[in-house]
Scaffold this active site. Sequence first.
Site, PDB file in Angstrom:
ATOM      1  N   ARG A  58       0.821  -1.216   0.000  1.00 42.39           N
ATOM      2  CA  ARG A  58       0.000   0.000   0.000  1.00 42.39           C
ATOM      3  C   ARG A  58       0.850   1.258   0.000  1.00 42.39           C
ATOM      4  O   ARG A  58       0.408   2.320  -0.448  1.00 42.39           O
ATOM      5  CB  ARG A  58      -0.932  -0.026   1.216  1.00 42.39           C
ATOM      6  CG  ARG A  58      -1.793   1.223   1.386  1.00 42.39           C
ATOM      7  CD  ARG A  58      -3.000   0.970   2.277  1.00 42.39           C
ATOM      8  NE  ARG A  58      -2.678   0.261   3.506  1.00 42.39           N
ATOM      9  CZ  ARG A  58      -2.190   0.854   4.609  1.00 42.39           C
ATOM     10  NH1 ARG A  58      -1.923   2.148   4.616  1.00 42.39           N
ATOM     11  NH2 ARG A  58      -1.946   0.130   5.695  1.00 42.39           N
ATOM     12  N   TYR A 113     -16.065  21.161 -10.140  1.00 43.69           N
ATOM     13  CA  TYR A 113     -16.587  19.833 -10.476  1.00 43.69           C
ATOM     14  C   TYR A 113     -17.675  19.468  -9.463  1.00 43.69           C
ATOM     15  O   TYR A 113     -17.462  19.536  -8.258  1.00 43.69           O
ATOM     16  CB  TYR A 113     -15.394  18.876 -10.402  1.00 43.69           C
ATOM     17  CG  TYR A 113     -15.594  17.405 -10.580  1.00 43.69           C
ATOM     18  CD1 TYR A 113     -16.219  16.896 -11.716  1.00 43.69           C
ATOM     19  CD2 TYR A 113     -15.082  16.518  -9.637  1.00 43.69           C
ATOM     20  CE1 TYR A 113     -16.350  15.522 -11.880  1.00 43.69           C
ATOM     21  CE2 TYR A 113     -15.196  15.147  -9.798  1.00 43.69           C
ATOM     22  CZ  TYR A 113     -15.836  14.651 -10.920  1.00 43.69           C
ATOM     23  OH  TYR A 113     -15.955  13.291 -11.088  1.00 43.69           O
ATOM     24  N   ASP A 185      -7.505  22.215  -8.976  1.00 41.90           N
ATOM     25  CA  ASP A 185      -7.869  21.044  -9.776  1.00 41.90           C
ATOM     26  C   ASP A 185      -7.346  21.311 -11.187  1.00 41.90           C
ATOM     27  O   ASP A 185      -7.920  22.084 -11.946  1.00 41.90           O
ATOM     28  CB  ASP A 185      -9.383  20.850  -9.776  1.00 41.90           C
ATOM     29  CG  ASP A 185      -9.806  19.566 -10.499  1.00 41.90           C
ATOM     30  OD1 ASP A 185      -9.054  19.118 -11.392  1.00 41.90           O
ATOM     31  OD2 ASP A 185     -10.878  19.027 -10.194  1.00 41.90           O
ATOM     32  N   LYS A 210      -8.358  10.980 -16.730  1.00 42.49           N
ATOM     33  CA  LYS A 210      -8.575  11.713 -17.975  1.00 42.49           C
ATOM     34  C   LYS A 210      -7.319  11.681 -18.854  1.00 42.49           C
ATOM     35  O   LYS A 210      -7.001  10.661 -19.436  1.00 42.49           O
ATOM     36  CB  LYS A 210      -8.984  13.160 -17.648  1.00 42.49           C
ATOM     37  CG  LYS A 210     -10.109  13.316 -16.627  1.00 42.49           C
ATOM     38  CD  LYS A 210     -11.388  12.619 -17.006  1.00 42.49           C
ATOM     39  CE  LYS A 210     -12.612  13.125 -16.244  1.00 42.49           C
ATOM     40  NZ  LYS A 210     -12.873  12.438 -14.967  1.00 42.49           N
TER      41      LYS A 210
END
Length: 394
Positions: A58, A113, A185, A210
């Site tokens: 992790r 967003y 962002d 994206k």
Amino acid sequence: MDSSHPSQQQAETRLVTSGRDTKAQKGFVNPPVFHGSTVLYPTAEDLHAHRGEFTYGRHGSPTTKAFQETLMALEGPQCAGVGIVPSGLSAISTTLLSVLKTGDHVLVCDNVYRPTRNFCNGMLARLGIETSYFDPLIGAGIDKLLKPNTRAVLVEAPGSQSFEMPDIRAIVEVAHARGALVIDDNTWATPLFHRSLEQGVDISMQAATKYIGGHSDIMFGTISANARAWPQIAEGIRLLGVCAGPDDVFLALRGLRTLSVRLAQHHRSGLDMARWLASRPEVARVLHPALETDPGHAIWKRDFTGASGLFSIVLKPAPQTAVDTMLNTLKLFGMGFSWGGFESLAIPFDCNDYRTATKWAPGGPTLRLHIGLENTDDLKADLDRGFAALKAAM
């Protein structure tokens, strides 16, 4: 310029060369994908001291290290670390939970967003953290909204639906003077076209789903931070236990290698389509900050080195049924809630229901378009058929 030194190389070169150790990779160009949770220690003493480059799956592997080194090289010298999380929304939620606590206040751009807004109004509110929304065009006027307990200001440049362009430099100057962090962002432009950390932003987030992924086949998020903010981000990631799967990390790294050529094409095709759409009789306005006629163009030209393939258009007044007929006619533009892949997309949207600091009144139906890597003449022909269907349905 000494182009042999990585710090002096151009971004395109750093994307190709960073995070690679062909000797350690037995001569292979790409690092292997490490599927693993448990890391074994050679001795009890090493185990007690947690001694080793990697301690648990992790917390990272050679695959994640290669990705982080490459993105850090792209972000620039202000980047102190890169956190990897399983989605763009996870990048947002992890960032906010890392830097805010009960009793704090956060300022959020009104064009943000929508899932960011949902997280602030839902989870943060339940934790006793106050969110206020501000006009994305406020600039230095944000000083009037800062409170003694304002810990962070979150901007999205530009907004991924309505495409207002905030003046990040002005916001940074005011926020830092009052002790608040600035979070950006940066999904639309990526650090290739917008080096927000170099412009004073403390934390730059991306939905790497994206453009970094680039092929619509992963969910991925990144959090890049400067030296001031990185300790909080690193601790937040560790305490929350967020991580991304090794195959997605590998695909994101593969996407980074070709980011410059793909974004250059999205930039060219996006502007070509935006200019063509601006000339169409069915279109009232094109919302694209790289267009000279856009209200945010001067800030875009000052702060950005390119544009991506995402923008919106405002149609002249038409019933929703006619707009739906247009969308149903399109063959090359798919309908789906994402962007940044190789394919073109079109979706209708309406910000009116959730804007609170500004009024959304564009004057007609709005469509968000993502211009993919198809030939633009074919895309124009597809939209031309769609516009004909729109007119026939009126």
